[in-house]
Design a protein around this motif. Structure first.
Motif, PDB file in Angstrom:
ATOM      1  N   HIS A 223      12.982   8.851  13.326  1.00 25.48           N
ATOM      2  CA  HIS A 223      12.599   8.459  14.686  1.00 25.48           C
ATOM      3  C   HIS A 223      11.327   7.630  14.631  1.00 25.48           C
ATOM      4  CE1 HIS A 223       9.583  11.770  14.714  1.00 25.48           C
ATOM      5  NE2 HIS A 223      10.514  12.421  14.052  1.00 25.48           N
ATOM      6  N   ASN A 224      10.878   7.129  15.766  1.00 24.10           N
ATOM      7  CA  ASN A 224       9.781   6.167  15.770  1.00 24.10           C
ATOM      8  C   ASN A 224       8.437   6.745  15.365  1.00 24.10           C
ATOM      9  OD1 ASN A 224       9.246   7.680  18.052  1.00 24.10           O
ATOM     10  ND2 ASN A 224       9.562   6.010  19.508  1.00 24.10           N
ATOM     11  N   LYS A 225       8.314   8.083  15.286  1.00 22.77           N
ATOM     12  CA  LYS A 225       7.063   8.691  14.868  1.00 22.77           C
ATOM     13  C   LYS A 225       7.111   9.186  13.429  1.00 22.77           C
ATOM     14  CE  LYS A 225       5.499  10.074  19.471  1.00 22.77           C
ATOM     15  NZ  LYS A 225       5.080  11.201  20.352  1.00 22.77           N
ATOM     16  N   SER A 226       8.251   8.989  12.764  1.00 22.84           N
ATOM     17  CA  SER A 226       8.352   9.399  11.365  1.00 22.84           C
ATOM     18  C   SER A 226       7.657   8.360  10.491  1.00 22.84           C
ATOM     19  CB  SER A 226       9.816   9.562  10.950  1.00 22.84           C
ATOM     20  OG  SER A 226      10.508   8.337  11.041  1.00 22.84           O
ATOM     21  N   THR A 227       7.240   8.784   9.283  1.00 21.52           N
ATOM     22  CA  THR A 227       6.460   7.914   8.405  1.00 21.52           C
ATOM     23  C   THR A 227       7.288   7.338   7.263  1.00 21.52           C
ATOM     24  OG1 THR A 227       5.768   9.826   7.100  1.00 21.52           O
ATOM     25  CG2 THR A 227       4.335   9.151   8.918  1.00 21.52           C
ATOM     26  N   GLN A 228       8.598   7.511   7.315  1.00 21.53           N
ATOM     27  CA  GLN A 228       9.442   7.060   6.212  1.00 21.53           C
ATOM     28  C   GLN A 228       9.297   5.557   5.995  1.00 21.53           C
ATOM     29  OE1 GLN A 228      13.715   6.794   6.587  1.00 21.53           O
ATOM     30  NE2 GLN A 228      13.980   8.000   4.728  1.00 21.53           N
ATOM     31  N   LYS A 229       9.058   5.183   4.745  1.00 27.01           N
ATOM     32  CA  LYS A 229       8.957   3.787   4.330  1.00 27.01           C
ATOM     33  C   LYS A 229       7.839   3.030   5.040  1.00 27.01           C
ATOM     34  CE  LYS A 229      13.755   3.339   2.847  1.00 27.01           C
ATOM     35  NZ  LYS A 229      15.016   2.579   2.932  1.00 27.01           N
ATOM     36  N   SER A 230       6.749   3.709   5.382  1.00 32.55           N
ATOM     37  CA  SER A 230       5.598   3.018   5.956  1.00 32.55           C
ATOM     38  C   SER A 230       4.886   2.260   4.852  1.00 32.55           C
ATOM     39  CB  SER A 230       4.644   4.020   6.607  1.00 32.55           C
ATOM     40  OG  SER A 230       4.022   4.814   5.617  1.00 32.55           O
ATOM     41  N   ALA A 231       4.096   1.236   5.227  1.00 34.79           N
ATOM     42  CA  ALA A 231       3.365   0.449   4.239  1.00 34.79           C
ATOM     43  C   ALA A 231       2.405   1.323   3.444  1.00 34.79           C
ATOM     44  CB  ALA A 231       2.614  -0.678   4.952  1.00 34.79           C
ATOM     45  N   LEU A 232       1.757   2.256   4.124  1.00 40.53           N
ATOM     46  CA  LEU A 232       0.804   3.137   3.448  1.00 40.53           C
ATOM     47  C   LEU A 232       1.472   3.942   2.342  1.00 40.53           C
ATOM     48  CD1 LEU A 232      -2.045   4.275   3.245  1.00 40.53           C
ATOM     49  CD2 LEU A 232      -1.471   5.902   5.051  1.00 40.53           C
ATOM     50  N   ALA A 233       2.708   4.348   2.566  1.00 41.31           N
ATOM     51  CA  ALA A 233       3.427   5.111   1.534  1.00 41.31           C
ATOM     52  C   ALA A 233       3.600   4.281   0.266  1.00 41.31           C
ATOM     53  CB  ALA A 233       4.789   5.551   2.074  1.00 41.31           C
ATOM     54  N   CYS A 237       1.957   5.132  -3.461  1.00 40.31           N
ATOM     55  CA  CYS A 237       2.784   5.231  -4.671  1.00 40.31           C
ATOM     56  C   CYS A 237       2.266   4.303  -5.771  1.00 40.31           C
ATOM     57  CB  CYS A 237       4.233   4.902  -4.354  1.00 40.31           C
ATOM     58  SG  CYS A 237       5.062   6.153  -3.348  1.00 40.31           S
ATOM     59  N   ALA A 238       1.801   3.119  -5.385  1.00 40.59           N
ATOM     60  CA  ALA A 238       1.229   2.190  -6.364  1.00 40.59           C
ATOM     61  C   ALA A 238      -0.016   2.788  -7.017  1.00 40.59           C
ATOM     62  CB  ALA A 238       0.899   0.861  -5.692  1.00 40.59           C
ATOM     63  N   SER A 239      -0.847   3.436  -6.222  1.00 36.33           N
ATOM     64  CA  SER A 239      -2.064   4.042  -6.775  1.00 36.33           C
ATOM     65  C   SER A 239      -1.725   5.206  -7.708  1.00 36.33           C
ATOM     66  CB  SER A 239      -2.988   4.507  -5.646  1.00 36.33           C
ATOM     67  OG  SER A 239      -2.448   5.616  -4.954  1.00 36.33           O
ATOM     68  N   TYR A 240      -0.697   5.980  -7.365  1.00 35.38           N
ATOM     69  CA  TYR A 240      -0.298   7.090  -8.234  1.00 35.38           C
ATOM     70  C   TYR A 240       0.221   6.562  -9.574  1.00 35.38           C
ATOM     71  CZ  TYR A 240      -0.309   9.724  -3.815  1.00 35.38           C
ATOM     72  OH  TYR A 240      -0.663  10.290  -2.612  1.00 35.38           O
ATOM     73  N   SER A 241       1.000   5.482  -9.521  1.00 31.43           N
ATOM     74  CA  SER A 241       1.548   4.941 -10.764  1.00 31.43           C
ATOM     75  C   SER A 241       0.434   4.385 -11.655  1.00 31.43           C
ATOM     76  CB  SER A 241       2.578   3.847 -10.467  1.00 31.43           C
ATOM     77  OG  SER A 241       1.974   2.714  -9.855  1.00 31.43           O
ATOM     78  N   LEU A 242      -0.589   3.790 -11.041  1.00 30.75           N
ATOM     79  CA  LEU A 242      -1.730   3.309 -11.823  1.00 30.75           C
ATOM     80  C   LEU A 242      -2.463   4.474 -12.479  1.00 30.75           C
ATOM     81  CD1 LEU A 242      -3.649   1.101 -12.762  1.00 30.75           C
ATOM     82  CD2 LEU A 242      -4.862   1.312 -10.573  1.00 30.75           C
ATOM     83  N   ARG A 243      -2.645   5.539 -11.740  1.00 28.60           N
ATOM     84  CA  ARG A 243      -3.288   6.733 -12.301  1.00 28.60           C
ATOM     85  C   ARG A 243      -2.525   7.250 -13.506  1.00 28.60           C
ATOM     86  NH1 ARG A 243      -2.433  11.661  -8.634  1.00 28.60           N
ATOM     87  NH2 ARG A 243      -0.404  11.482  -9.673  1.00 28.60           N
ATOM     88  N   GLU A 244      -1.184   7.339 -13.375  1.00 28.00           N
ATOM     89  CA  GLU A 244      -0.377   7.855 -14.478  1.00 28.00           C
ATOM     90  C   GLU A 244      -0.448   6.943 -15.697  1.00 28.00           C
ATOM     91  OE1 GLU A 244       1.058  10.931 -14.439  1.00 28.00           O
ATOM     92  OE2 GLU A 244      -0.083  11.006 -12.559  1.00 28.00           O
ATOM     93  N   PHE A 245      -0.523   5.629 -15.461  1.00 33.16           N
ATOM     94  CA  PHE A 245      -0.629   4.691 -16.589  1.00 33.16           C
ATOM     95  C   PHE A 245      -1.970   4.836 -17.299  1.00 33.16           C
ATOM     96  CE2 PHE A 245      -2.050   0.428 -18.054  1.00 33.16           C
ATOM     97  CZ  PHE A 245      -1.210   0.332 -19.153  1.00 33.16           C
ATOM     98  N   LEU A 246      -3.040   5.017 -16.530  1.00 32.19           N
ATOM     99  CA  LEU A 246      -4.361   5.175 -17.142  1.00 32.19           C
ATOM    100  C   LEU A 246      -4.459   6.496 -17.911  1.00 32.19           C
ATOM    101  CD1 LEU A 246      -6.638   3.833 -14.259  1.00 32.19           C
ATOM    102  CD2 LEU A 246      -6.024   2.674 -16.399  1.00 32.19           C
ATOM    103  N   CYS A 257       4.143   1.113 -13.113  1.00 35.38           N
ATOM    104  CA  CYS A 257       3.001   0.531 -12.407  1.00 35.38           C
ATOM    105  C   CYS A 257       3.353  -0.848 -11.854  1.00 35.38           C
ATOM    106  CB  CYS A 257       1.818   0.442 -13.376  1.00 35.38           C
ATOM    107  SG  CYS A 257       0.226   0.216 -12.581  1.00 35.38           S
ATOM    108  N   LEU A 258       3.960  -1.688 -12.672  1.00 30.26           N
ATOM    109  CA  LEU A 258       4.380  -3.018 -12.223  1.00 30.26           C
ATOM    110  C   LEU A 258       5.368  -2.918 -11.058  1.00 30.26           C
ATOM    111  CD1 LEU A 258       4.922  -5.017 -15.545  1.00 30.26           C
ATOM    112  CD2 LEU A 258       3.070  -5.301 -13.873  1.00 30.26           C
ATOM    113  N   TYR A 259       6.321  -2.020 -11.194  1.00 32.95           N
ATOM    114  CA  TYR A 259       7.357  -1.844 -10.169  1.00 32.95           C
ATOM    115  C   TYR A 259       6.737  -1.459  -8.825  1.00 32.95           C
ATOM    116  CZ  TYR A 259      11.314   0.342  -7.772  1.00 32.95           C
ATOM    117  OH  TYR A 259      12.269   0.698  -6.851  1.00 32.95           O
ATOM    118  N   HIS A 260       5.874  -0.452  -8.815  1.00 32.28           N
ATOM    119  CA  HIS A 260       5.291   0.020  -7.557  1.00 32.28           C
ATOM    120  C   HIS A 260       4.335  -1.001  -6.938  1.00 32.28           C
ATOM    121  CE1 HIS A 260       6.973   4.027  -7.242  1.00 32.28           C
ATOM    122  NE2 HIS A 260       6.735   4.228  -8.532  1.00 32.28           N
TER     123      HIS A 260
END
Length: 267
Positions: A223-233, A237-246, A257-260
């Motif tokens: 619904h319009n208040k759900s956060t699914q696939k928001s830009a922030l998400a 995810c990109a920041s988490y992948s960078l953390r895992e790579f480091l 990391c490249l993918y996210h």
């Protein structure tokens, strides 16, 4: 409980003990037209040996708790707590500390669990000696109308796919409490707190026993208040992948990391 005794007889080859009670945790940030439907879907489960921990959280937490109070009067399995902090990850951590039992099931306040959900998940968990299990989901719209089904990877594929994609539908999960406590719970995030936790589990416990039932046992509401696939998400995810790579500079983590980051830039 009569229900538990029935299943102990059925599964006596696996265990002679009485089956565990389950703690179901739900955070309610706003009291809308979906909350009662979600709560009722848990209270009407075929597996009845559980407690339902509801965290009324955010600035309106005391008003929300007041509106939900009648559930505690109707059903002694329901426990309601208030928390003025509105972040979901904090509310879930707080809920875990209130759980009496070693098995925890997640539930969101706008989704609908099918009647056999807890029963099927728990029996699958026992039969396969799992520490965590999710299910497929049926996407529904604001009016409860079916959109499509989503299935998630099974145990053989989860570890390979997880660096690139969340392999679980968060509100479908059932897990052992110790699994979450060993990782110090949810660390943060506003949209992808679950993905962060799964990545940390995979990094620190590569032999984790987890799986997904292919059967869809939860209606996931869009619904319009759900956060699914928001830009922030995507950014999280990109920041988490960078953390895992480091932390571990492997080819898989580099590609992840490249993918996210590409997905975040495109978004």
């Amino acid at each position: 409980a009569k229900h538990s005794q029935t299943y102990c007889f059925k599964y006596k080859k696996m265990s002679l003990r009485i089956l565990d009670m389950i703690s179901v945790i739900m955070a309610v940030h706003r009291y809308d037209k979906y909350v009662d439907i979600s709560i009722d879907s848990i209270l009407n489960q075929t597996y009845s040996d559980f407690e339902l921990i509801i965290i009324a959280n955010g600035g309106d937490c005391f008003e929300i708790a007041k509106q939900l109070k009648h559930y505690t009067e109707l059903d002694n399995r329901v426990k309601i707590y208030t928390l003025e902090i509105g972040q979901l990850s904090f509310a879930l951590n707080y809920a875990v500390t209130k759980c009496k039992y070693s098995i925890i099931a997640r539930m969101d306040s706008d989704d609908v669990s099918l009647p056999l959900r807890l029963e099927k998940q728990y029996m699958y968990m026992l039969q396969n000696d799992l520490e965590m299990v999710g299910t497929g989901i049926r996407l529904i719209n604001e009016n409860g109308e079916f959109i499509k089904e989503l299935k998630y990877p099974n145990h053989n594929k989860i570890n390979k796919i997880l660096p690139f994609k969340n392999c679980f539908a968060h509100p479908t999960l059932m897990f052992k409490k110790d699994v979450i406590l060993k990782q110090r719970g949810y660390c943060g995030g506003f949209n992808s707190e679950d993905y962060d936790l799964w990545l940390r589990i995979l990094n620190e416990c590569p032999n984790i026993r987890w799986d997904n039932l292919s059967e869809c046992l939860l209606n996931y509401r869009i619904h319009n208040k759900s956060t699914q696939k928001s830009a922030l998400a995507y950014y999280e995810c990109a920041s988490y992948s960078l953390r895992e790579f480091l932390k571990k500079r492997t080819i898989t983590n580099f590609l992840s990391c490249l993918y996210h980051f590409c997905k975040a830039l495109i978004k």
